[in-house]
Motif scaffolding. Structure first.
Motif, PDB file in Angstrom:
ATOM      1  N   THR A  74       0.953  -1.237   0.049  1.00  0.00           N
ATOM      2  CA  THR A  74       0.121  -0.260   0.021  1.00  0.00           C
ATOM      3  C   THR A  74       1.066   1.133  -0.064  1.00  0.00           C
ATOM      4  OG1 THR A  74      -1.874   1.175   1.024  1.00  0.00           O
ATOM      5  CG2 THR A  74      -0.196   0.055   2.496  1.00  0.00           C
ATOM      6  N   TYR A 116      -3.845  10.484  -2.619  1.00  0.00           N
ATOM      7  CA  TYR A 116      -4.484   9.466  -2.974  1.00  0.00           C
ATOM      8  C   TYR A 116      -3.824   8.105  -2.502  1.00  0.00           C
ATOM      9  CZ  TYR A 116      -8.360  11.797  -5.508  1.00  0.00           C
ATOM     10  OH  TYR A 116      -9.368  12.701  -5.822  1.00  0.00           O
ATOM     11  N   THR A 117      -4.654   7.287  -1.755  1.00  0.00           N
ATOM     12  CA  THR A 117      -4.191   6.057  -1.222  1.00  0.00           C
ATOM     13  C   THR A 117      -4.330   4.979  -1.913  1.00  0.00           C
ATOM     14  OG1 THR A 117      -3.819   7.165   0.998  1.00  0.00           O
ATOM     15  CG2 THR A 117      -3.566   4.698   0.794  1.00  0.00           C
ATOM     16  N   TYR A 118      -3.381   4.086  -2.173  1.00  0.00           N
ATOM     17  CA  TYR A 118      -3.762   2.604  -3.070  1.00  0.00           C
ATOM     18  C   TYR A 118      -3.242   1.456  -2.308  1.00  0.00           C
ATOM     19  CZ  TYR A 118      -4.488   5.982  -6.834  1.00  0.00           C
ATOM     20  OH  TYR A 118      -5.389   6.761  -7.783  1.00  0.00           O
ATOM     21  N   ALA A 120      -1.109  -3.008  -4.767  1.00  0.00           N
ATOM     22  CA  ALA A 120      -0.339  -2.218  -5.818  1.00  0.00           C
ATOM     23  C   ALA A 120       0.480  -3.204  -6.574  1.00  0.00           C
ATOM     24  CB  ALA A 120       0.292  -0.988  -5.355  1.00  0.00           C
ATOM     25  N   SER A 136       0.835  -0.851 -11.846  1.00  0.00           N
ATOM     26  CA  SER A 136      -0.300   0.080 -11.456  1.00  0.00           C
ATOM     27  C   SER A 136       0.212   1.315 -10.855  1.00  0.00           C
ATOM     28  CB  SER A 136      -1.268  -0.896 -10.480  1.00  0.00           C
ATOM     29  OG  SER A 136      -0.646  -0.980  -9.095  1.00  0.00           O
ATOM     30  N   VAL A 140      -0.867   4.986 -12.100  1.00  0.00           N
ATOM     31  CA  VAL A 140      -1.336   6.231 -11.359  1.00  0.00           C
ATOM     32  C   VAL A 140      -0.551   7.313 -11.382  1.00  0.00           C
ATOM     33  CG1 VAL A 140      -1.475   6.833  -8.876  1.00  0.00           C
ATOM     34  CG2 VAL A 140      -2.370   4.656  -9.656  1.00  0.00           C
ATOM     35  N   GLY A 192      -8.106   0.056  -7.388  1.00  0.00           N
ATOM     36  CA  GLY A 192      -7.105   0.074  -6.092  1.00  0.00           C
ATOM     37  C   GLY A 192      -6.952   1.040  -5.482  1.00  0.00           C
ATOM     38  N   CYS A 193      -7.652   2.131  -5.610  1.00  0.00           N
ATOM     39  CA  CYS A 193      -7.949   3.298  -4.589  1.00  0.00           C
ATOM     40  C   CYS A 193      -8.596   3.127  -3.225  1.00  0.00           C
ATOM     41  CB  CYS A 193      -8.340   4.330  -5.597  1.00  0.00           C
ATOM     42  SG  CYS A 193      -8.256   6.193  -4.714  1.00  0.00           S
ATOM     43  N   ARG A 194      -7.885   3.790  -2.291  1.00  0.00           N
ATOM     44  CA  ARG A 194      -8.460   3.500  -0.945  1.00  0.00           C
ATOM     45  C   ARG A 194      -9.089   4.781  -0.625  1.00  0.00           C
ATOM     46  NH1 ARG A 194      -3.798   1.873   3.045  1.00  0.00           N
ATOM     47  NH2 ARG A 194      -5.618   2.008   4.197  1.00  0.00           N
TER      48      ARG A 194
END
Length: 282
Positions: free
Chosen positions: A186, A194-196, A199, A203, A207, A220-222
Protein backbone atom coordinates in the motif's frame (compact mmCIF):
# COMPACT_ATOMS: atom_id res chain seq x y z
CA UNK A 1 2.52 -18.45 4.09
CA UNK A 2 -0.77 -16.91 5.14
CA UNK A 3 -0.78 -13.19 5.94
CA UNK A 4 -3.39 -10.54 6.66
CA UNK A 5 -2.89 -9.28 3.10
CA UNK A 6 -3.59 -12.75 1.69
CA UNK A 7 -6.72 -13.10 3.80
CA UNK A 8 -7.98 -9.64 2.79
CA UNK A 9 -7.42 -10.37 -0.88
CA UNK A 10 -9.08 -13.81 -0.64
CA UNK A 11 -12.11 -12.21 1.03
CA UNK A 12 -12.23 -9.44 -1.62
CA UNK A 13 -12.31 -6.89 1.17
CA UNK A 14 -13.29 -3.49 -0.30
CA UNK A 15 -10.56 -0.86 -0.50
CA UNK A 16 -12.70 2.28 -0.70
CA UNK A 17 -12.83 4.43 2.40
CA UNK A 18 -9.81 2.90 4.16
CA UNK A 19 -7.10 5.57 3.67
CA UNK A 20 -5.43 7.40 6.54
CA UNK A 21 -6.91 10.85 7.10
CA UNK A 22 -4.57 13.83 6.74
CA UNK A 23 -5.08 17.17 5.06
CA UNK A 24 -1.32 17.73 5.25
CA UNK A 25 1.65 15.36 5.49
CA UNK A 26 4.96 16.16 7.21
CA UNK A 27 7.60 13.69 6.02
CA UNK A 28 11.00 13.55 7.68
CA UNK A 29 13.85 11.55 6.22
CA UNK A 30 15.26 9.18 8.82
CA UNK A 31 17.40 6.31 7.52
CA UNK A 32 18.13 3.19 9.48
CA UNK A 33 15.80 0.80 11.32
CA UNK A 34 12.28 1.73 12.37
CA UNK A 35 10.40 0.30 15.32
CA UNK A 36 6.66 -0.24 15.72
CA UNK A 37 6.12 3.39 16.74
CA UNK A 38 8.72 4.80 14.37
CA UNK A 39 8.66 8.41 15.55
CA UNK A 40 9.89 7.30 18.97
CA UNK A 41 11.72 4.10 17.99
CA UNK A 42 14.19 4.99 15.27
CA UNK A 43 17.44 6.95 14.99
CA UNK A 44 15.39 10.14 15.23
CA UNK A 45 15.80 11.67 18.67
CA UNK A 46 13.00 10.16 20.75
CA UNK A 47 12.10 13.47 22.41
CA UNK A 48 11.85 15.22 19.03
CA UNK A 49 9.66 12.46 17.63
CA UNK A 50 7.29 12.60 20.59
CA UNK A 51 7.15 16.42 20.45
CA UNK A 52 6.33 16.38 16.72
CA UNK A 53 3.57 13.86 17.37
CA UNK A 54 2.06 16.08 20.08
CA UNK A 55 2.39 19.24 17.99
CA UNK A 56 0.47 17.66 15.12
CA UNK A 57 -2.46 16.39 17.20
CA UNK A 58 -5.78 17.86 16.10
CA UNK A 59 -4.28 19.97 13.30
CA UNK A 60 -4.88 17.72 10.29
CA UNK A 61 -1.13 17.15 9.90
CA UNK A 62 0.18 13.58 9.84
CA UNK A 63 3.87 13.12 10.66
CA UNK A 64 5.78 10.17 9.21
CA UNK A 65 9.36 9.10 8.64
CA UNK A 66 10.67 8.29 5.18
CA UNK A 67 13.83 6.77 3.72
CA UNK A 68 15.10 5.89 0.30
CA UNK A 69 14.50 2.28 -0.76
CA UNK A 70 17.36 -0.14 -0.45
CA UNK A 71 18.77 -2.90 1.67
CA UNK A 72 20.93 -0.44 3.60
CA UNK A 73 18.69 2.61 3.56
CA UNK A 74 20.75 4.26 6.30
CA UNK A 75 23.69 4.57 3.89
CA UNK A 76 21.78 6.52 1.27
CA UNK A 77 22.10 9.96 2.83
CA UNK A 78 24.47 12.10 4.82
CA UNK A 79 23.80 13.95 8.03
CA UNK A 80 21.08 16.15 6.55
CA UNK A 81 17.41 15.14 6.63
CA UNK A 82 15.23 15.76 3.57
CA UNK A 83 11.82 17.10 4.66
CA UNK A 84 8.61 17.36 2.65
CA UNK A 85 5.37 19.09 3.60
CA UNK A 86 2.43 18.28 1.34
CA UNK A 87 -1.12 19.65 1.41
CA UNK A 88 -3.78 17.51 -0.25
CA UNK A 89 -7.05 19.44 -0.67
CA UNK A 90 -8.40 19.57 -4.24
CA UNK A 91 -7.35 22.67 -6.13
CA UNK A 92 -5.01 23.69 -3.33
CA UNK A 93 -2.50 20.86 -3.22
CA UNK A 94 1.20 21.68 -2.93
CA UNK A 95 4.54 20.33 -1.76
CA UNK A 96 7.40 22.26 -0.17
CA UNK A 97 10.76 20.74 0.69
CA UNK A 98 13.97 21.55 2.53
CA UNK A 99 16.95 19.80 4.11
CA UNK A 100 17.85 20.13 7.79
CA UNK A 101 20.78 19.18 9.97
CA UNK A 102 18.51 18.84 12.98
CA UNK A 103 14.80 17.85 12.72
CA UNK A 104 14.20 19.58 16.07
CA UNK A 105 13.88 22.77 14.03
CA UNK A 106 10.54 21.45 12.78
CA UNK A 107 9.06 22.13 16.20
CA UNK A 108 8.85 25.76 15.07
CA UNK A 109 6.31 24.90 12.39
CA UNK A 110 2.80 26.34 12.70
CA UNK A 111 0.99 23.01 12.49
CA UNK A 112 -2.49 24.53 12.54
CA UNK A 113 -1.64 26.76 9.56
CA UNK A 114 -0.13 23.85 7.65
CA UNK A 115 -3.16 21.67 8.34
CA UNK A 116 -5.32 24.42 6.85
CA UNK A 117 -3.12 24.54 3.75
CA UNK A 118 -1.25 27.76 4.50
CA UNK A 119 2.46 27.45 3.54
CA UNK A 120 3.06 30.48 5.74
CA UNK A 121 3.25 27.95 8.55
CA UNK A 122 6.67 26.81 7.29
CA UNK A 123 8.69 28.41 10.05
CA UNK A 124 11.50 26.77 11.97
CA UNK A 125 12.95 26.92 15.47
CA UNK A 126 14.95 29.01 16.00
CA UNK A 127 13.37 31.26 13.40
CA UNK A 128 15.53 31.09 10.30
CA UNK A 129 14.83 31.77 6.64
CA UNK A 130 15.14 28.06 5.80
CA UNK A 131 15.33 27.33 2.12
CA UNK A 132 11.86 25.89 1.70
CA UNK A 133 11.44 25.29 -2.00
CA UNK A 134 8.43 24.43 -4.10
CA UNK A 135 8.70 20.79 -5.13
CA UNK A 136 8.07 20.47 -8.85
CA UNK A 137 9.17 16.90 -9.54
CA UNK A 138 7.04 13.86 -10.22
CA UNK A 139 4.44 12.90 -7.60
CA UNK A 140 5.94 11.47 -4.42
CA UNK A 141 5.22 7.75 -4.12
CA UNK A 142 5.41 6.66 -0.47
CA UNK A 143 5.31 2.90 -0.03
CA UNK A 144 4.58 1.52 3.44
CA UNK A 145 7.46 -0.81 4.38
CA UNK A 146 7.63 -0.90 8.19
CA UNK A 147 7.86 -4.61 8.96
CA UNK A 148 7.98 -3.95 12.71
CA UNK A 149 4.47 -2.55 12.38
CA UNK A 150 3.24 -5.43 10.22
CA UNK A 151 5.23 -8.02 8.32
CA UNK A 152 3.01 -7.64 5.22
CA UNK A 153 4.42 -4.18 4.65
CA UNK A 154 8.00 -5.49 4.68
CA UNK A 155 7.32 -8.64 2.67
CA UNK A 156 5.27 -6.88 -0.01
CA UNK A 157 6.07 -3.18 0.30
CA UNK A 158 9.86 -3.23 0.20
CA UNK A 159 10.08 -5.25 -3.04
CA UNK A 160 7.60 -2.85 -4.66
CA UNK A 161 9.56 0.21 -3.53
CA UNK A 162 12.74 -1.36 -4.87
CA UNK A 163 11.17 -2.26 -8.20
CA UNK A 164 9.81 1.26 -8.66
CA UNK A 165 13.19 2.82 -7.91
CA UNK A 166 14.98 0.40 -10.25
CA UNK A 167 12.55 1.25 -13.05
CA UNK A 168 13.17 5.00 -12.76
CA UNK A 169 10.29 6.19 -10.53
CA UNK A 170 12.49 8.76 -8.82
CA UNK A 171 9.85 10.03 -6.41
CA UNK A 172 9.72 6.70 -4.58
CA UNK A 173 10.33 6.63 -0.83
CA UNK A 174 9.64 4.13 1.93
CA UNK A 175 7.30 5.42 4.66
CA UNK A 176 6.75 4.24 8.20
CA UNK A 177 2.97 3.80 8.45
CA UNK A 178 -0.09 4.83 6.48
CA UNK A 179 -2.56 2.28 7.89
CA UNK A 180 -4.24 -0.63 6.14
CA UNK A 181 -1.35 -3.09 6.13
CA UNK A 182 -3.84 -5.80 5.13
CA UNK A 183 -3.95 -4.06 1.74
CA UNK A 184 -0.17 -4.34 1.28
CA UNK A 185 1.61 -3.35 -0.77
CA UNK A 186 0.00 0.00 0.00
CA UNK A 187 1.15 3.54 -0.75
CA UNK A 188 0.13 7.18 -0.79
CA UNK A 189 0.81 9.54 -3.70
CA UNK A 190 1.43 13.22 -2.92
CA UNK A 191 0.47 16.00 -3.23
CA UNK A 192 -2.99 14.71 -4.14
CA UNK A 193 -3.12 12.32 -1.19
CA UNK A 194 -4.66 9.36 -2.99
CA UNK A 195 -3.85 6.07 -1.30
CA UNK A 196 -3.70 2.72 -3.12
CA UNK A 197 -3.68 -0.89 -2.01
CA UNK A 198 -2.69 -4.25 -3.51
CA UNK A 199 -0.43 -2.27 -5.82
CA UNK A 200 1.94 -3.50 -8.51
CA UNK A 201 4.79 -1.64 -10.16
CA UNK A 202 2.74 -1.25 -13.33
CA UNK A 203 -0.38 -0.04 -11.51
CA UNK A 204 1.70 2.60 -9.69
CA UNK A 205 3.20 3.81 -12.96
CA UNK A 206 -0.33 4.10 -14.37
CA UNK A 207 -1.37 6.16 -11.33
CA UNK A 208 1.63 8.48 -11.72
CA UNK A 209 1.05 9.00 -15.43
CA UNK A 210 -2.62 9.80 -14.82
CA UNK A 211 -1.79 12.31 -12.07
CA UNK A 212 0.73 14.02 -14.33
CA UNK A 213 -2.27 14.70 -16.57
CA UNK A 214 -4.50 15.75 -13.65
CA UNK A 215 -6.47 12.50 -13.63
CA UNK A 216 -7.24 9.91 -10.94
CA UNK A 217 -7.08 6.13 -11.33
CA UNK A 218 -9.77 4.57 -9.14
CA UNK A 219 -8.71 0.94 -9.56
CA UNK A 220 -7.07 -0.04 -6.29
CA UNK A 221 -7.78 3.36 -4.74
CA UNK A 222 -8.47 3.47 -1.00
CA UNK A 223 -9.40 7.16 -0.91
CA UNK A 224 -8.05 10.70 -0.71
CA UNK A 225 -6.45 11.50 2.62
CA UNK A 226 -7.97 14.99 2.71
CA UNK A 227 -11.37 13.43 3.58
CA UNK A 228 -12.64 11.43 6.50
CA UNK A 229 -13.33 7.85 5.54
CA UNK A 230 -17.05 8.23 4.71
CA UNK A 231 -16.08 11.05 2.34
CA UNK A 232 -13.36 8.92 0.78
CA UNK A 233 -15.85 6.16 -0.02
CA UNK A 234 -18.44 8.64 -1.30
CA UNK A 235 -16.01 10.39 -3.63
CA UNK A 236 -14.91 7.10 -5.17
CA UNK A 237 -18.54 5.99 -5.58
CA UNK A 238 -19.33 9.19 -7.52
CA UNK A 239 -16.26 8.73 -9.70
CA UNK A 240 -17.29 5.17 -10.49
CA UNK A 241 -20.88 6.25 -11.24
CA UNK A 242 -20.03 9.22 -13.46
CA UNK A 243 -16.64 8.35 -14.90
CA UNK A 244 -15.26 11.66 -13.60
CA UNK A 245 -11.49 11.33 -13.31
CA UNK A 246 -10.35 14.93 -12.81
CA UNK A 247 -8.14 14.99 -9.73
CA UNK A 248 -9.54 18.32 -8.52
CA UNK A 249 -13.10 17.99 -9.81
CA UNK A 250 -14.80 16.73 -6.64
CA UNK A 251 -14.96 17.90 -3.04
CA UNK A 252 -16.80 16.72 0.04
CA UNK A 253 -19.33 19.43 0.84
CA UNK A 254 -21.05 17.87 3.85
CA UNK A 255 -21.07 14.71 5.93
CA UNK A 256 -24.03 13.94 8.19
CA UNK A 257 -24.69 11.05 10.55
CA UNK A 258 -22.41 8.89 12.62
CA UNK A 259 -21.05 5.37 12.52
CA UNK A 260 -22.17 3.07 11.06
CA UNK A 261 -24.26 5.15 8.60
CA UNK A 262 -23.56 8.52 6.98
CA UNK A 263 -25.02 10.75 4.29
CA UNK A 264 -22.28 12.47 2.30
CA UNK A 265 -22.74 15.29 -0.20
CA UNK A 266 -20.16 15.24 -2.97
CA UNK A 267 -19.88 18.47 -5.00
CA UNK A 268 -18.51 18.92 -8.51
CA UNK A 269 -16.74 22.12 -9.50
CA UNK A 270 -19.35 22.59 -12.26
CA UNK A 271 -22.13 22.89 -9.66
CA UNK A 272 -23.51 19.37 -9.71
CA UNK A 273 -23.86 17.47 -6.43
CA UNK A 274 -24.66 13.94 -5.28
CA UNK A 275 -25.88 12.69 -1.92
CA UNK A 276 -24.25 9.35 -1.16
CA UNK A 277 -25.28 6.90 1.55
CA UNK A 278 -22.28 5.23 3.18
CA UNK A 279 -22.53 2.29 5.56
CA UNK A 280 -19.75 0.74 7.62
CA UNK A 281 -19.82 -3.04 7.40
CA UNK A 282 -18.09 -5.16 10.04
Amino acid sequence: MSTCATASRDLSEPLAGTAATASTWLLVEQPGPWGTEALISSRLDRAVGRALERAAEGTGVRVALIRRPGRHADLHTGARHRVFVAHTLPGRSWIRTTALDDPAGLLGLDFAALGAGDPGGLTLRPHTPAAWEEYTGDPLVLVCTNGKRDRCCALLGRPLAGALTASGVHGTWEITHIGGHRFAPTLVVLPHGYTYGRATAQSVKDVIEALRQGRVVIDGCRGRSAWERPGQAAELAVRELTGEDGADALTIARTEGEAPVWSVTVAHRDGRAWRVGVAQVA
